[in-house]
Each structure stands twice: as structure tokens, then as C-alpha cells.
Design an enzyme around this catalytic site. Structure first.
Site, PDB file in Angstrom:
ATOM      1  CB  THR A 194      -0.904   0.027   1.255  1.00 55.34           C
ATOM      2  OG1 THR A 194      -1.539  -1.240   1.400  1.00 55.34           O
ATOM      3  CG2 THR A 194      -1.958   1.097   1.154  1.00 55.34           C
TER       4      THR A 194
ATOM      5  NE  ARG B 216      -5.485  -2.351   7.436  1.00 53.91           N
ATOM      6  CZ  ARG B 216      -4.554  -2.456   8.390  1.00 53.91           C
ATOM      7  NH1 ARG B 216      -4.900  -2.818   9.608  1.00 53.91           N
ATOM      8  NH2 ARG B 216      -3.282  -2.217   8.115  1.00 53.91           N
TER       9      ARG B 216
ATOM     10  CD  GLU C  57      -5.727   6.273   2.945  1.00 56.64           C
ATOM     11  OE1 GLU C  57      -6.073   5.192   2.453  1.00 56.64           O
ATOM     12  OE2 GLU C  57      -4.554   6.536   3.234  1.00 56.64           O
ATOM     13  CD  GLU C  58      -9.463   3.066   7.804  1.00 52.12           C
ATOM     14  OE1 GLU C  58      -9.469   2.950   9.040  1.00 52.12           O
ATOM     15  OE2 GLU C  58      -8.568   2.625   7.065  1.00 52.12           O
TER      16      GLU C  58
ATOM     17  NE  ARG D  20       5.204   0.634   5.353  1.00 46.22           N
ATOM     18  CZ  ARG D  20       4.203   1.384   5.696  1.00 46.22           C
ATOM     19  NH1 ARG D  20       3.339   0.952   6.569  1.00 46.22           N
ATOM     20  NH2 ARG D  20       4.059   2.577   5.173  1.00 46.22           N
TER      21      ARG D  20
ATOM     22  CE  LYS E  99      -1.271   8.153   6.016  1.00 47.90           C
ATOM     23  NZ  LYS E  99      -0.844   7.233   4.958  1.00 47.90           N
TER      24      LYS E  99
ATOM     25  CG  ASP F   8       2.351   7.948  11.095  1.00 44.71           C
ATOM     26  OD1 ASP F   8       2.628   9.152  10.938  1.00 44.71           O
ATOM     27  OD2 ASP F   8       2.303   7.140  10.145  1.00 44.71           O
TER      28      ASP F   8
ATOM     29  CB  THR G 186      -6.788   1.319   0.987  1.00 45.38           C
ATOM     30  OG1 THR G 186      -8.106   1.109   1.472  1.00 45.38           O
ATOM     31  CG2 THR G 186      -5.855   1.540   2.156  1.00 45.38           C
TER      32      THR G 186
ATOM     33  CG  HIS H   5       1.177   2.351  10.749  1.00 45.51           C
ATOM     34  ND1 HIS H   5       1.335   2.617   9.414  1.00 45.51           N
ATOM     35  CD2 HIS H   5       0.577   1.159  10.837  1.00 45.51           C
ATOM     36  CE1 HIS H   5       0.825   1.631   8.726  1.00 45.51           C
ATOM     37  NE2 HIS H   5       0.354   0.717   9.557  1.00 45.51           N
TER      38      HIS H   5
ATOM     39  NE  ARG I  89      -1.038   5.529   9.375  1.00 46.73           N
ATOM     40  CZ  ARG I  89      -1.606   4.346   9.421  1.00 46.73           C
ATOM     41  NH1 ARG I  89      -2.265   3.969  10.503  1.00 46.73           N
ATOM     42  NH2 ARG I  89      -1.523   3.511   8.406  1.00 46.73           N
TER      43      ARG I  89
HETATM   44  C1  VG1 Z   1      -2.685   1.202   5.844  1.00 48.16           C
HETATM   45  C2  VG1 Z   1      -3.943   2.049   5.884  1.00 48.16           C
HETATM   46  C3  VG1 Z   1      -4.001   2.947   4.672  1.00 48.16           C
HETATM   47  C4  VG1 Z   1      -2.738   3.807   4.608  1.00 48.16           C
HETATM   48  C5  VG1 Z   1      -1.525   2.910   4.625  1.00 48.16           C
HETATM   49  C6  VG1 Z   1      -0.227   3.695   4.671  1.00 48.16           C
HETATM   50  O1  VG1 Z   1      -2.700   0.371   4.702  1.00 48.16           O
HETATM   51  O2  VG1 Z   1      -5.079   1.230   5.946  1.00 48.16           O
HETATM   52  O3  VG1 Z   1      -5.159   3.737   4.730  1.00 48.16           O
HETATM   53  O4  VG1 Z   1      -2.727   4.584   3.443  1.00 48.16           O
HETATM   54  O5  VG1 Z   1      -1.554   2.064   5.774  1.00 48.16           O
HETATM   55  O6  VG1 Z   1      -0.188   4.555   5.762  1.00 48.16           O
HETATM   56  P1  VG1 Z   1      -3.131  -1.191   4.753  1.00 48.16           P
HETATM   57  O7  VG1 Z   1      -2.909  -1.707   3.374  1.00 48.16           O
HETATM   58  O8  VG1 Z   1      -2.300  -1.821   5.797  1.00 48.16           O
HETATM   59  O9  VG1 Z   1      -4.576  -1.188   5.160  1.00 48.16           O
HETATM   60  V1  VG1 Z   1       1.298   5.022   6.377  1.00 48.16           V
HETATM   61  O10 VG1 Z   1       1.014   6.157   7.519  1.00 48.16           O
HETATM   62  O11 VG1 Z   1       1.737   3.576   6.896  1.00 48.16           O
HETATM   63  O12 VG1 Z   1       2.353   5.275   5.195  1.00 48.16           O
HETATM   64 CO    CO Z   2       2.674   7.000   8.147  1.00 46.57          CO
END
Ligand code: VG1
Ligand code: CO
Length: 543
Positions: free
Chosen positions: A18, A496, A363-364, A22, A376, A277, A344, A114, A282
Site C-alpha cells: 500500500t 481489516r 482515509e479512515e 516494508r 497525508k 505516527d 486505500t 506506523h 497520520r
Molecule cells: C494502511 C492504511 C491505509 C494507509 C496505509 C499507509 O494500509 O489502511 O489507509 O494509506 O496504511 O499509511 P493497509 O494496506 O495496511 O490497510 V502510512 O502512515 O503507513 O504510510
Molecule cells: Co505513516
């Protein structure tokens, strides 16, 4: 100094998720692992020759080591200039800001956001393109293709640079500048919000707590909240970036920002609380004895945007990720502007922002942002709220309650089942998908299914199609369940479940969230057989 060509073989697991690649730190520490991925990025964009990049990260373990390697590789690949955050520090939104302000070719951000850090924690690499935003799917797919066929990478044998001192040097033919990671970003914030109004709020004794969770935003919060806005230094918690985040899980939610939550929910607590975060994109917003659901936060900001100088002229449109509650849709409808629903991940907002179709998006998962950058932005959201509090004189709770009164309340929660056996999680989703055509008009846990589908997105700007972005089940009365697998975890699979129920009747707005969602939570288990298939009787995390 000499450029070396190193022979290598592909790692087959370098598919960006996403938000970047990682993995456990230990995976990144394998010989050639980081190098292969960085070379794959350069290969995917037609080489680094003559290009300019910003490089920095959230300060987690392996951050500085990775930056030294990337400097040597970018130089060996012919980059013309590199800008490195001092001490290797650069929040994700600040990186986006710097790419845009200095018109760079892109950026490499070292962060697993995060996810926890430290030698046994996670590490990550995100690549951003010249608009300052995360590489879109077309680019991440190319990076993966390159990673799968890589045979060699280029690296300079130059000595490590001292990242602690600002200044300019040259590596091979590349100009390398160690920059202040904060000032460009802080200037941008000052140009968006009414700093005078916020300053006078603090001078009148308004009390706030900001939790940087020992991650990247400490230095940013110090400069902006304390130095430029006059908040007392004591308003900052965990403001020193630490390699292991002081053992924290740097995810700003009610579970992991426990100390902050306790303060806000104590007798005589502060007026306002916020946290960010690992990489600063975040935000969690709290009032005294009050938690603002991220989906509501987006809707509230949209509905009150006229209080912020930058957004006074009105909003072009709003976008939210599909699982995010539809609270923002109500505001868009009221304002007569478009509301887009994207998969997402922030990368899907980039085209809409570039085309001027939207001003705000969110985003939520505690992410909110605007067209000021292409990521973001945690502190931006905090400042937006401070600006609203200053301009309206209302409390956080009053602002949100007034919002519900006007638009109705979207009761909303996300239930995460973590570290599942990937095969079980995949089968659960596959079987659910197969079941979709039979669900319509059936009644589950007393709720009638109106429609069920597997979300596909066609980008309205470039026509790119993204399939299988989450399973949606719509019930009567605007209730909805969404199921998807996380694309950011590093251990097993995370399921999720996103649960949403709309309540226009304000006499019912005080119900506890999980209670209001109870029939839907039951329906989720019946439809997806979560307990039966996973053996889990409770979610690991409820947000
Ligand atoms: C999660 C969140 C998503 C966000 C992504 C990256 O992804 O649900 O809304 O954009 O983390 O956020 P996933 O695929 O685990 O649901 V960040 O702050 O980690 O770069
Ligand atoms: Co982040």
C-alpha cells in the site's frame, strides 16, 4: 572515489505494498537487499542520471545506514543533486513539500510508518515522484519488474558522510546537501493557516498536548507549535526521535497513544490532544474526554474549511478512500461539490489533486491532507483543528456534535485481525468474493443486504484500473461492511473489517460506537465466518 558495479541476483519478495516496500529490519540487512531495491527504483524511472532527489526518513533503526548506501548509489547512478535531511530526519509530508518546492525529480523516504522499529522491528522504503506524491501503481509495478530481473547495481566507494552537519559536499559528480528538514515545511504551514489566531489562542491559556511518539514529528512540533505559535514546551510529549521509538508502537490511536489518551480523559485534562505516527503523515485528534473518528475529522474539516485562510476560496472537491466512512460525502453533497471514492493508499489521490479536482482528501486510518502537498499530513491536520478552535471559540466536542446534528452521525469502527495464517486469510477473502452474487436481498443478523461487490477503481484522470480493492456489502439504511487484507504488514496477513452505520436521528448520537454497530459486527462474522476460519474471537485492534 570509484564507482563499482556489483553483481547480484533478484529477491522475489520486493513488491511494494500500500505504501512502499516494508519488511523486517533483518530482511533489509541481508547483503544486497536494500541495494537491489534502490537500483530497481532507478531502473524503473529510466535511470537516475541528471536527476535530483530528496532523501530522509523517520529516524528508526537502520535509517542512517540506509541513507549512506542510497547516497552512494544515487551518485554512482549519476544523480545531479541530493538533498538529505539533517541527521537523516525527514517526515513524509516534509519530503513531499521539499520535492514540490525545489522542483526535484523525486524522493526516497525511509520509513515503515506506523509499524514498530528497532533491530527486531520493521523498516521500509517509499519512492515519491516529481509531484511529491507516492509513486502510482504503474511505477510501483515497474519497480517490481525491475527488482525481479536485476543482475547488477552501481555504488560508489566514497566514505560515509557526516549527516549531523548542514552543508554541501560532492560525491562522485553529485552535489549532496545536508538540509534543515523542518524550515520549508514550517514555512508552508505558516502560509496556509491563521498563525496569529492560533498564537492568541495559546496566549489565552488554551491547553494542548501533542504526542510525537518518539518518532519523526518531534522537531517539527517544536518549531511550529512552540517556537512559531508560542505553545509551552510542556505541551510536547515524546518529542525526541529515537531509533526504537522508545519501545512505542508509533501508531496514533486510542490503544497505542495510551498516555496521551489518559491525559485527555482525566479530570481537568487539556482542551486539545493530538498525536502523529512514525513518519508524521497520520494524526489522531482528541478533545477533552472526546475522540474524533478520522472519517469524521475529514468531514468536519471540509465543512469548516472557510475558517482557514488557504481554503476560504472554497473546495474544488473531496476524496476519501473507499473504506472511509461516508461522512465526507454528506458534506460534499451539501456544498454541491464532487466526492471521489478511491482505493486505500495515498497514491490514488495524486492524479485528482494534480488535476485540481479535489482540495481535501482523507482515509479512515488517521490520514488527512490537501492539495498543499501530495501526502497525508499529520501536523497539517493538527493545525487545521487549532485554526478551527481559534476561529470558532468552540470546543472539539462541540464542533463534532454540531456536525452530527447537521449531517447525521456515521458510527464507524475498524476491526483488525493481525498475523493470520496468509492461506486462511486469502481463502476467507476468496470464498467471500465467490459468495457475493448470492448475498443480495438476503437478511443477515436482521439486516437486509442491498448490494455486494468487489471494489474496482478506474482512475478518472488516466483511466488506470485497480481491481480487488476490497469487498463491500451494503445494507439498508446506508449501513456498510468492507473487508480487505492489509498491504503494509510484515507478519502473516491482517484482515481489516470496516463497519459503518448511519444515524440521522440525533437523539441516538450518544450510543457507544461498538453498541451501535453490534448487528453489523454480527453480520460480518456470519458472512465472512471470521471466528470459524481464523479461530479468533476478538479483533486484535479496534479503531
Ligand atoms: C494502511 C492504511 C491505509 C494507509 C496505509 C499507509 O494500509 O489502511 O489507509 O494509506 O496504511 O499509511 P493497509 O494496506 O495496511 O490497510 V502510512 O502512515 O503507513 O504510510
Ligand atoms: Co505513516
Amino acid at each position: 572515489m570509484a564507482i563499482k558495479e556489483i553483481k547480484t541476483t533478484p529477491f522475489k519478495d520486493q513488491k511494494p505494498g500500500t505504501s512502499g516496500l516494508r519488511k523486517k529490519v533483518k530482511v533489509f540487512q541481508q547483503p544486497h537487499y536494500l541495494e537491489n531495491f534502490i537500483q530497481a527504483i532507478f531502473n524503473a524511472i529510466g535511470g537516475a542520471s541528471g536527476k535530483t532527489f530528496v532523501i530522509g526518513g523517520d529516524g528508526r533503526f537502520y535509517n542512517s545506514r540506509a541513507i549512506q548506501t542510497i547516497i552512494k548509489m544515487a551518485s554512482a547512478n549519476g544523480a545531479s543533486a541530493l538533498y538529505i535531511g539533517q541527521n537523516g530526519i525527514l517526515s513524509t509530508p516534509a519530503a513531499s513539500c521539499i520535492i514540490r518546492k525545489h522542483k526535484l525529480s523525486g524522493g526516497i523516504i525511509l520509513s515503515a510508518s506506523h509499524n514498530p522499529g528497532g533491530p527486531d522491528g520493521d523498516f521500509g522504503v517509499k519512492f515519491n515522484i516529481e509531484n511529491g506524491g507516492p509513486a502510482p501503481e504503474q511505477v510501483t509495478e515497474r519497480i517490481f519488474e525491475e527488482a525481479c530481473k536485476i543482475e547488477r547495481y552501481l555504488i560508489s566507494d566514497a566514505p560515509d558522510l557526516d549527516l549531523t552537519v548542514q552543508g554541501e559536499t560532492v560525491v562522485e559528480q553529485t552535489k549532496v546537501e545536508i538540509i534543515d528538514p523542518v524550515s520549508d515545511y514550517a514555512d508552508l504551514m505558516e502560509s496556509i493557516f491563521d498563525f496569529n489566531a492560533i498564537r492568541s489562542l495559546f496566549s489565552k491559556g488554551f491547553r494542548m498536548k501533542y504526542d510525537a511518539m518518539n518518532a519523526v514529528t518531534g522537531p517539527y512540533a517544536k518549531e511550529i507549535l512552540v517556537k512559531r505559535l508560542g505553545a509551552p514546551e510542556s505541551c510536547l510529549m515524546h518529542a525526541e526521535p529515537l531509533e526504537d521509538f522508545g519501545g512505542f508502537h508509533p501508531d496514533p490511536n486510542l490503544k497505542y497513544a495510551k498516555e496521551l489518551v489518559q491525559e485527555l480523559f482525566s479530570d481537568n485534562g487539556p482542551d486539545f490532544g493530538a498525536a502523529s505516527d512514525g513518519d508524521g503523515d497520520r494524526n489522531m485528534i482528541l478533545g477533552r474526554n472526546f475522540f474524533v473518528t478520522p472519517s469524521d475529522s475529514l468531514a468536519v474539516l471540509a465543512s469548516n474549511a472557510q475558517f482557514v485562510p488557504e481554503y476560504k476560496k472554497g473546495l474544488a472537491g473531496i476524496a476519501r478512500s473507499m473504506p472511509t466512512s461516508r461522512a465526507a460525502d454528506k458534506v460534499a453533497e451539501h456544498l454541491g461539490i464532487s466526492c471521489y471514492e478511491t482505493p486505500t493508499g495515498w497514491k490514488f489521490f495524486g492524479n485528482l489533486l494534480d488535476a485540481g479536482r479535489i482540495t481535501l482528501c482523507g482515509e479512515e486510518s488517521f490520514g488527512t491532507g490537501s492539495d498543499h502537498i501530495r501526502e497525508k499530513d499529520g501536523l497539517w491536520a493538527v493545525l487545521f483543528w487549532l485554526n478551527l478552535l481559534a476561529a470558532t471559540g468552540k470546543s472539539v466536542e462541540k464542533i463534532v456534535r454540531d456536525h452530527w446534528h447537521k449531517y447525521g452521525r456515521h458510527f464507524y469502527s475498524r476491526h483488525d485481525y493481525e498475523a493470520l495464517d496468509p492461506d486462511i486469510a486469502k481463502k476467507l477473502m476468496d470464498d467471500l468474493r465467490a459468495k457475493l452474487p448470492t448475498l443480495k436481498n438476503t437478511t443477515v443478523s436482521g439486516l437486509q443486504v442491498r448490494h455486494a461487490d468487489d471494489f474496482s477503481y478506474v482512475d478518472p484522470i488516466d483511466g488506470h484500473v485497480s481491481k480487488h480493492q476490497g469487498i463491500r456489502i451494503f445494507f439498508e439504511n446506508e449501513a456498510r461492511l468492507v473487508f480487505r487484507l492489509s498491504g503494509t504488514g510484515t507478519v502473516g496477513a491482517t484482515l481489516r473489517v470496516y463497519i459503518e452505520h448511519y444515524e440521522p436521528d440525533h437523539s441516538k448520537h450518544d450510543m457507544p460506537v461498538q453498541k451501535a454497530l453490534e448487528p453489523l459486527i454480527k453480520a460480518a462474522d456470519i458472512i465472512a465466518e471470521i471466528k470459524k476460519r481464523t479461530g479468533r474471537y476478538q479483533p486484535d485492534l479496534i479503531t
